[in-house]
Design a protein around this motif. Structure first.
Motif, PDB file in Angstrom:
ATOM      1  N   GLY A  19       0.797  -1.232   0.000  1.00  0.00           N
ATOM      2  CA  GLY A  19       0.000   0.000   0.000  1.00  0.00           C
ATOM      3  C   GLY A  19       0.824   1.274   0.000  1.00  0.00           C
ATOM      4  N   LYS A  20       2.103   1.161  -0.354  1.00  0.00           N
ATOM      5  CA  LYS A  20       3.019   2.309  -0.285  1.00  0.00           C
ATOM      6  C   LYS A  20       2.564   3.486  -1.155  1.00  0.00           C
ATOM      7  N   SER A  21       2.300   3.223  -2.451  1.00  0.00           N
ATOM      8  CA  SER A  21       1.964   4.355  -3.313  1.00  0.00           C
ATOM      9  C   SER A  21       0.591   4.929  -2.991  1.00  0.00           C
ATOM     10  N   ILE A  38      10.063  13.110  -7.258  1.00  0.00           N
ATOM     11  CA  ILE A  38       9.874  12.359  -8.514  1.00  0.00           C
ATOM     12  C   ILE A  38      11.199  11.708  -8.887  1.00  0.00           C
ATOM     13  N   SER A  39      11.161  10.391  -9.023  1.00  0.00           N
ATOM     14  CA  SER A  39      12.384   9.644  -9.332  1.00  0.00           C
ATOM     15  C   SER A  39      12.656   9.609 -10.833  1.00  0.00           C
ATOM     16  N   PHE A  40      13.885   9.236 -11.156  1.00  0.00           N
ATOM     17  CA  PHE A  40      14.246   8.956 -12.545  1.00  0.00           C
ATOM     18  C   PHE A  40      14.193   7.441 -12.716  1.00  0.00           C
ATOM     19  N   THR A  42      14.513   4.038 -15.818  1.00  0.00           N
ATOM     20  CA  THR A  42      14.749   3.590 -17.200  1.00  0.00           C
ATOM     21  C   THR A  42      13.577   2.746 -17.707  1.00  0.00           C
ATOM     22  N   ARG A  43      12.561   2.509 -16.833  1.00  0.00           N
ATOM     23  CA  ARG A  43      11.442   1.716 -17.344  1.00  0.00           C
ATOM     24  C   ARG A  43      10.494   2.620 -18.152  1.00  0.00           C
ATOM     25  N   SER A  44       9.666   1.985 -18.987  1.00  0.00           N
ATOM     26  CA  SER A  44       8.740   2.753 -19.831  1.00  0.00           C
ATOM     27  C   SER A  44       7.500   3.133 -19.028  1.00  0.00           C
ATOM     28  N   PRO A  45       6.841   4.236 -19.443  1.00  0.00           N
ATOM     29  CA  PRO A  45       5.615   4.627 -18.734  1.00  0.00           C
ATOM     30  C   PRO A  45       4.539   3.536 -18.861  1.00  0.00           C
ATOM     31  N   ARG A  46       3.737   3.398 -17.788  1.00  0.00           N
ATOM     32  CA  ARG A  46       2.625   2.424 -17.805  1.00  0.00           C
ATOM     33  C   ARG A  46       1.317   3.198 -17.776  1.00  0.00           C
ATOM     34  N   GLY A  47       0.307   2.734 -18.474  1.00  0.00           N
ATOM     35  CA  GLY A  47      -1.034   3.331 -18.424  1.00  0.00           C
ATOM     36  C   GLY A  47      -1.015   4.834 -18.592  1.00  0.00           C
ATOM     37  N   ASP A  54       4.838  11.253 -12.678  1.00  0.00           N
ATOM     38  CA  ASP A  54       5.050   9.979 -11.963  1.00  0.00           C
ATOM     39  C   ASP A  54       6.531   9.667 -11.843  1.00  0.00           C
ATOM     40  N   TYR A  55       7.240   9.857 -12.931  1.00  0.00           N
ATOM     41  CA  TYR A  55       8.685   9.646 -12.999  1.00  0.00           C
ATOM     42  C   TYR A  55       9.240  10.581 -14.060  1.00  0.00           C
ATOM     43  N   PHE A  56      10.561  10.682 -14.098  1.00  0.00           N
ATOM     44  CA  PHE A  56      11.235  11.189 -15.279  1.00  0.00           C
ATOM     45  C   PHE A  56      11.731   9.943 -15.994  1.00  0.00           C
ATOM     46  N   ILE A  73      21.011  10.698  -4.830  1.00  0.00           N
ATOM     47  CA  ILE A  73      21.374  10.390  -3.441  1.00  0.00           C
ATOM     48  C   ILE A  73      21.346   8.871  -3.242  1.00  0.00           C
ATOM     49  N   GLU A  74      20.584   8.186  -4.085  1.00  0.00           N
ATOM     50  CA  GLU A  74      20.597   6.723  -4.104  1.00  0.00           C
ATOM     51  C   GLU A  74      20.051   6.282  -5.441  1.00  0.00           C
ATOM     52  N   TYR A  75      20.434   5.087  -5.868  1.00  0.00           N
ATOM     53  CA  TYR A  75      19.837   4.481  -7.056  1.00  0.00           C
ATOM     54  C   TYR A  75      19.920   2.969  -6.887  1.00  0.00           C
ATOM     55  N   TRP A  82      16.364   0.527 -13.786  1.00  0.00           N
ATOM     56  CA  TRP A  82      17.050   1.412 -12.843  1.00  0.00           C
ATOM     57  C   TRP A  82      16.114   2.491 -12.329  1.00  0.00           C
ATOM     58  N   TYR A  83      16.281   2.822 -11.064  1.00  0.00           N
ATOM     59  CA  TYR A  83      15.503   3.886 -10.429  1.00  0.00           C
ATOM     60  C   TYR A  83      16.459   4.715  -9.580  1.00  0.00           C
ATOM     61  N   GLY A  84      16.286   6.033  -9.589  1.00  0.00           N
ATOM     62  CA  GLY A  84      17.176   6.865  -8.780  1.00  0.00           C
ATOM     63  C   GLY A  84      16.496   8.109  -8.250  1.00  0.00           C
ATOM     64  N   THR A  85      16.934   8.526  -7.064  1.00  0.00           N
ATOM     65  CA  THR A  85      16.404   9.745  -6.421  1.00  0.00           C
ATOM     66  C   THR A  85      17.387  10.882  -6.651  1.00  0.00           C
ATOM     67  N   SER A  86      16.889  11.957  -7.215  1.00  0.00           N
ATOM     68  CA  SER A  86      17.747  13.099  -7.558  1.00  0.00           C
ATOM     69  C   SER A  86      18.051  13.979  -6.340  1.00  0.00           C
ATOM     70  N   LEU A 102       9.483  10.135  -0.233  1.00  0.00           N
ATOM     71  CA  LEU A 102      10.118   9.239  -1.208  1.00  0.00           C
ATOM     72  C   LEU A 102       9.432   7.889  -1.197  1.00  0.00           C
ATOM     73  N   ASP A 103       8.989   7.465  -2.377  1.00  0.00           N
ATOM     74  CA  ASP A 103       8.413   6.135  -2.525  1.00  0.00           C
ATOM     75  C   ASP A 103       9.486   5.316  -3.242  1.00  0.00           C
ATOM     76  N   ILE A 104      10.346   4.660  -2.460  1.00  0.00           N
ATOM     77  CA  ILE A 104      11.478   3.946  -3.065  1.00  0.00           C
ATOM     78  C   ILE A 104      11.549   2.518  -2.524  1.00  0.00           C
ATOM     79  N   ASP A 105      12.377   1.704  -3.125  1.00  0.00           N
ATOM     80  CA  ASP A 105      12.445   0.316  -2.684  1.00  0.00           C
ATOM     81  C   ASP A 105      13.385   0.190  -1.468  1.00  0.00           C
ATOM     82  N   ILE A 106      13.435  -0.995  -0.915  1.00  0.00           N
ATOM     83  CA  ILE A 106      14.158  -1.197   0.341  1.00  0.00           C
ATOM     84  C   ILE A 106      15.669  -0.977   0.195  1.00  0.00           C
TER      85      ILE A 106
HETATM   86  P1  5GP Z   1       7.223   0.828 -10.184  1.00  0.00           P
HETATM   87  O1  5GP Z   1       7.990   0.478 -11.409  1.00  0.00           O
HETATM   88  O2  5GP Z   1       6.161  -0.187  -9.873  1.00  0.00           O
HETATM   89  O3  5GP Z   1       6.690   2.236 -10.226  1.00  0.00           O
HETATM   90  O4  5GP Z   1       8.239   0.784  -8.959  1.00  0.00           O
HETATM   91  C1  5GP Z   1       8.951  -0.362  -8.660  1.00  0.00           C
HETATM   92  C2  5GP Z   1       9.680  -0.162  -7.340  1.00  0.00           C
HETATM   93  O5  5GP Z   1      10.714   0.828  -7.497  1.00  0.00           O
HETATM   94  C3  5GP Z   1       8.799   0.353  -6.200  1.00  0.00           C
HETATM   95  O6  5GP Z   1       9.143  -0.374  -5.028  1.00  0.00           O
HETATM   96  C4  5GP Z   1       9.201   1.801  -6.062  1.00  0.00           C
HETATM   97  O7  5GP Z   1       9.020   2.264  -4.747  1.00  0.00           O
HETATM   98  C5  5GP Z   1      10.676   1.699  -6.410  1.00  0.00           C
HETATM   99  N1  5GP Z   1      11.240   3.013  -6.756  1.00  0.00           N
HETATM  100  C6  5GP Z   1      10.648   4.060  -7.370  1.00  0.00           C
HETATM  101  N2  5GP Z   1      11.502   5.097  -7.473  1.00  0.00           N
HETATM  102  C7  5GP Z   1      12.658   4.704  -6.903  1.00  0.00           C
HETATM  103  C8  5GP Z   1      13.931   5.338  -6.680  1.00  0.00           C
HETATM  104  O8  5GP Z   1      14.175   6.496  -7.019  1.00  0.00           O
HETATM  105  N3  5GP Z   1      14.892   4.595  -6.062  1.00  0.00           N
HETATM  106  C9  5GP Z   1      14.675   3.317  -5.649  1.00  0.00           C
HETATM  107  N4  5GP Z   1      15.668   2.707  -5.028  1.00  0.00           N
HETATM  108  N5  5GP Z   1      13.504   2.693  -5.835  1.00  0.00           N
HETATM  109  C10 5GP Z   1      12.504   3.368  -6.456  1.00  0.00           C
END
Ligand code: 5GP
Length: 205
Positions: A19-21, A38-40, A42-47, A54-56, A73-75, A82-86, A102-106
């Motif tokens: 239930g994070k998002s 808003i994170s960066f 490399t995945r494609s936009p969904r829906g 939602d992302y860059f 600050i992390e990726y 790939w996902y990263g926080t600017s 921040l909605d990020i993974d563990i």
């Molecule tokens: P989704 O592709 O479903 O949007 O996200 C997949 C996972 O990547 C989710 O757990 C989401 O929280 C995580 N995520 C989104 N942005 C970032 C980010 O900037 N850094 C990290 N480490 N995880 C992220």
């Protein structure tokens, strides 16, 4: 009259289906002192996802350049992308005197925790493994095989639930949102977050 307090990062962590998002969106809708980081990716936009909302959405080459230029600050690599926080986005939010959520993974949350950043981490846990399994199945967005993978990942993530500052059980959504709000509201009163309480106190204006 309110004394000036430093704003901090709020990092939400949960297994898939935790239930994070949804909680993040509710907090953002309820408070104007919180802004989404808003994170960066490399995945494609969904829906209906939009670039810059939602992302860059960027390609792998640009992502790798950003890593080289120390822009994150992390990726992390999550589910093959790939996902990263600017750092700049975070800095801009804090400079606006707002909390950055921040909605990020563990893996990302663990990396942010290791840095000298004022942040709080909140792990959202489903009420039970049975409920998590039911939630993932009822979403009907994943195949049985994908559900099995997510449940296995969830097991590993949940084993770390005590590693973060707060643990909130997400059984009832509104209650979980209330609990997260309570955490933010009490954290702001920590004494060290007052920029200069005496100056504010003696200020006559
Ligand atoms: P989704 O592709 O479903 O949007 O996200 C997949 C996972 O990547 C989710 O757990 C989401 O929280 C995580 N995520 C989104 N942005 C970032 C980010 O900037 N850094 C990290 N480490 N995880 C992220």
């Amino acid at each position: 009259m309110d004394f000036k307090k430093k704003k901090f990062l709020i990092v939400l962590i949960a297994p898939s289906g935790g239930g994070k998002s949804t909680i993040c969106k509710k907090i953002l809708a309820q408070r104007d002192d919180v802004e989404y980081s808003i994170s960066f990716t490399t995945r494609s936009p969904r829906g209906k996802e939009k670039n810059g909302v939602d992302y860059f959405f960027i390609d792998e080459k640009i992502f790798k350049d950003k890593i080289k230029n120390n822009e994150f600050i992390e990726y992390a690599k999550v589910h093959n992308h790939w996902y990263g926080t600017s750092s700049k986005i975070i800095k801009d939010i804090i400079n606006k005197d707002k909390y950055a959520i921040l909605d990020i993974d563990i893996q990302g949350a663990e990396k942010v925790k290791l840095q000298n950043i004022d942040m709080i981490s909140i792990f959202l846990i489903p009420p039970s493994n049975k409920v998590l399994t039911e939630r993932l199945k009822s979403r009907k967005t994943e195949t049985d095989e994908q559900i099995a993978i997510r449940l296995n990942d969830a097991k590993i993530e949940i084993s770390k639930c005590n590693d973060f500052d707060y643990l909130v059980v997400n059984e009832d959504l509104d209650k979980a949102v209330y609990d997260v709000n309570q955490i933010i509201n009490s954290e702001q009163f920590k004494s060290f977050r007052y920029v200069n309480a005496l100056k504010d106190y003696y200020c006559e204006d």
